[in-house]
Design an enzyme around this catalytic site. Structure first.
Site, short mmCIF file in Angstrom:
data_model
loop_
_atom_site.label_atom_id
_atom_site.label_comp_id
_atom_site.label_asym_id
_atom_site.label_seq_id
_atom_site.Cartn_x
_atom_site.Cartn_y
_atom_site.Cartn_z
CG MET A 1 -1.89 -1.39 1.08
SD MET A 1 -3.30 -0.98 2.20
CE MET A 1 -2.60 -0.85 3.67
N GLY A 2 2.15 1.24 -0.57
CA GLY A 2 3.16 2.52 -0.45
C GLY A 2 3.65 2.78 0.95
CG HIS B 1 8.46 0.23 5.85
ND1 HIS B 1 8.87 -1.17 5.86
CD2 HIS B 1 7.02 -0.01 5.99
CE1 HIS B 1 7.53 -1.92 6.13
NE2 HIS B 1 6.48 -0.92 6.26
CG HIS C 1 6.66 -1.92 2.21
ND1 HIS C 1 6.66 -0.92 2.64
CD2 HIS C 1 5.92 -2.65 2.16
CE1 HIS C 1 5.76 -0.59 3.14
NE2 HIS C 1 4.72 -1.92 2.82
CD GLN D 1 -6.00 -4.04 2.70
OE1 GLN D 1 -5.98 -4.30 1.51
NE2 GLN D 1 -4.85 -4.06 3.69
N GLY E 1 4.82 -10.19 3.92
CA GLY E 1 5.37 -10.29 5.27
C GLY E 1 4.83 -11.10 6.44
CG ASP F 1 0.69 -7.50 7.91
OD1 ASP F 1 -0.26 -7.07 8.65
OD2 ASP F 1 1.64 -7.08 7.38
P1 AMP Z 1 1.50 -2.88 3.58
O1 AMP Z 1 1.93 -1.65 2.31
O2 AMP Z 1 1.73 -2.38 4.87
O3 AMP Z 1 0.26 -3.39 3.08
O4 AMP Z 1 2.41 -4.11 3.47
C1 AMP Z 1 2.86 -4.61 2.46
C2 AMP Z 1 3.52 -6.08 2.66
O5 AMP Z 1 4.89 -5.72 3.06
C3 AMP Z 1 2.78 -7.12 3.33
O6 AMP Z 1 2.83 -8.19 2.99
C4 AMP Z 1 3.09 -6.77 4.78
O7 AMP Z 1 3.09 -8.01 5.68
C5 AMP Z 1 4.83 -6.63 4.15
N1 AMP Z 1 5.42 -5.94 5.34
C6 AMP Z 1 5.04 -4.68 6.18
N2 AMP Z 1 5.77 -4.51 7.15
C7 AMP Z 1 6.84 -5.38 7.30
C8 AMP Z 1 7.87 -5.61 7.73
N3 AMP Z 1 8.25 -4.92 8.86
N4 AMP Z 1 8.89 -6.76 7.32
C9 AMP Z 1 8.31 -7.58 6.72
N5 AMP Z 1 7.31 -7.35 5.75
C10 AMP Z 1 6.70 -6.28 6.06
#
Ligand code: AMP
Length: 287
Positions: free
Chosen positions: A30-31, A34, A37, A61, A147, A150
């Site tokens: 979702m951008g 960090h 990602h 979501q 990740g 989650d």
């Molecule tokens: P999000 O942008 O928050 O939807 O995350 C995108 C993907 O990055 C998802 O599969 C998350 O589980 C993964 N992710 C987010 N934070 C972390 C982290 N600290 N370490 C590893 N994967 C992560």
């Protein structure tokens, strides 16, 4: 780096001769990118010929309007990071590309979708399953990277893939943390320095619960000690702290040596909702 906004264009690009039997790895995000990602992206690049990163803040979501409205959006910075990493393709659709009409389909993942995130964020996994199904259908990735931070999302997507016979292989990537132990998250950007310091207690609480479980084995006591530890910090508001079997997400009453266990937590710091977990077995911490 090719940037696509149109669902039709990226679909025809990846289904045309230009794919040329190349293995495609997808990293849905979702951008507000960090290092967490970026570690998913590195895994994808190592294991595939073409890496696609999607950036889409998926409204279905979110069960909290304010969370959706304030979700950090740093598109320009994200594109620069992806360019530096030499990512092949970025997919950045807007809502009308993804949701052509109001979805009628809804997903029910049974008990595993109703605990933890499912209990406190009703509709969340329905929205996740919708958007991931759409991405898999549009892009046909060979592998997709998620990740383990989650964990419940990861387990549910594994079931989604099995139940709908998607051919995409789902890969789980260990949680990337700050030096303080705080799990990296786009939402951390909204925390003050003080807030970040408090939030690092969340990982300490997870470690404390793990240690208590290893020492004594009784789940109830371990959870109680973890909750007390978090309660000591005035600016942390705990939502749940659970010990579950890491693959089925069923609640665990007793620790047995052969079980892979996850301690999962959700808590608010400065009104920002954070989640984290640790996964371990009798040999040690797995991630
Ligand atoms: P999000 O942008 O928050 O939807 O995350 C995108 C993907 O990055 C998802 O599969 C998350 O589980 C993964 N992710 C987010 N934070 C972390 C982290 N600290 N370490 C590893 N994967 C992560």
């Amino acid at each position: 780096m090719r940037v696509f906004h149109s669902a039709d264009k990226i679909r025809s690009y990846l289904n045309s001769g230009s794919r040329n039997d190349r293995k495609v790895g997808l990293v849905p995000t979702m951008g507000a990118l960090h290092d967490g990602h970026l570690s998913l992206i590195r895994y994808a690049q190592q294991e595939n010929d073409l890496t696609v990163v999607s950036i889409y803040v998926n409204p279905t979501q979110f069960n909290d309007e304010s969370d959706l409205k304030h979700y950090p959006r740093t598109l320009e910075q994200d594109l620069n990071s992806l360019k530096t990493l030499d990512v092949d393709i970025v997919f950045m659709p807007n809502d009308s590309e993804v949701y052509i009409s109001e979805p009628k389909l809804s997903f029910d993942f049974g008990a595993m979708g109703r605990i933890m995130e499912g209990e406190f964020r009703p509709g969340h996994f329905n929205g996740v399953a919708l958007v991931i199904s759409k991405l898999f259908n549009l892009l046909g990735p060979n592998k997709a990277y998620f990740g383990l931070k989650d964990l419940q999302q990861f387990v549910i997507i594994k079931h989604l893939v099995k139940d709908l016979s998607f051919t995409t292989e789902v890969v789980g990537v260990p949680t990337y943390r700050e030096e303080s132990g705080l799990a990296m998250s786009s939402r951390n950007q909204r925390l003050s320095e003080e807030g970040k310091e408090s939030a690092s207690r969340i990982y300490q609480a997870l470690q404390l619960v793990r240690k208590k479980l290893e020492d004594e084995g009784t789940v109830e006591k371990a959870i109680e000690q973890g909750k007390n530890f978090l309660d000591e910090a005035e600016d942390i508001r705990l939502e749940y702290l659970e010990v579950v079997e890491a693959e089925s997400l069923e609640k665990v009453d007793n620790i047995n040596l052969n079980t892979k266990v996850a301690v999962c937590v959700a808590a608010y710091v400065e009104e920002i909702r954070l989640i984290d977990n640790i996964i371990f077995d009798s040999v040690g911490e797995l991630c």
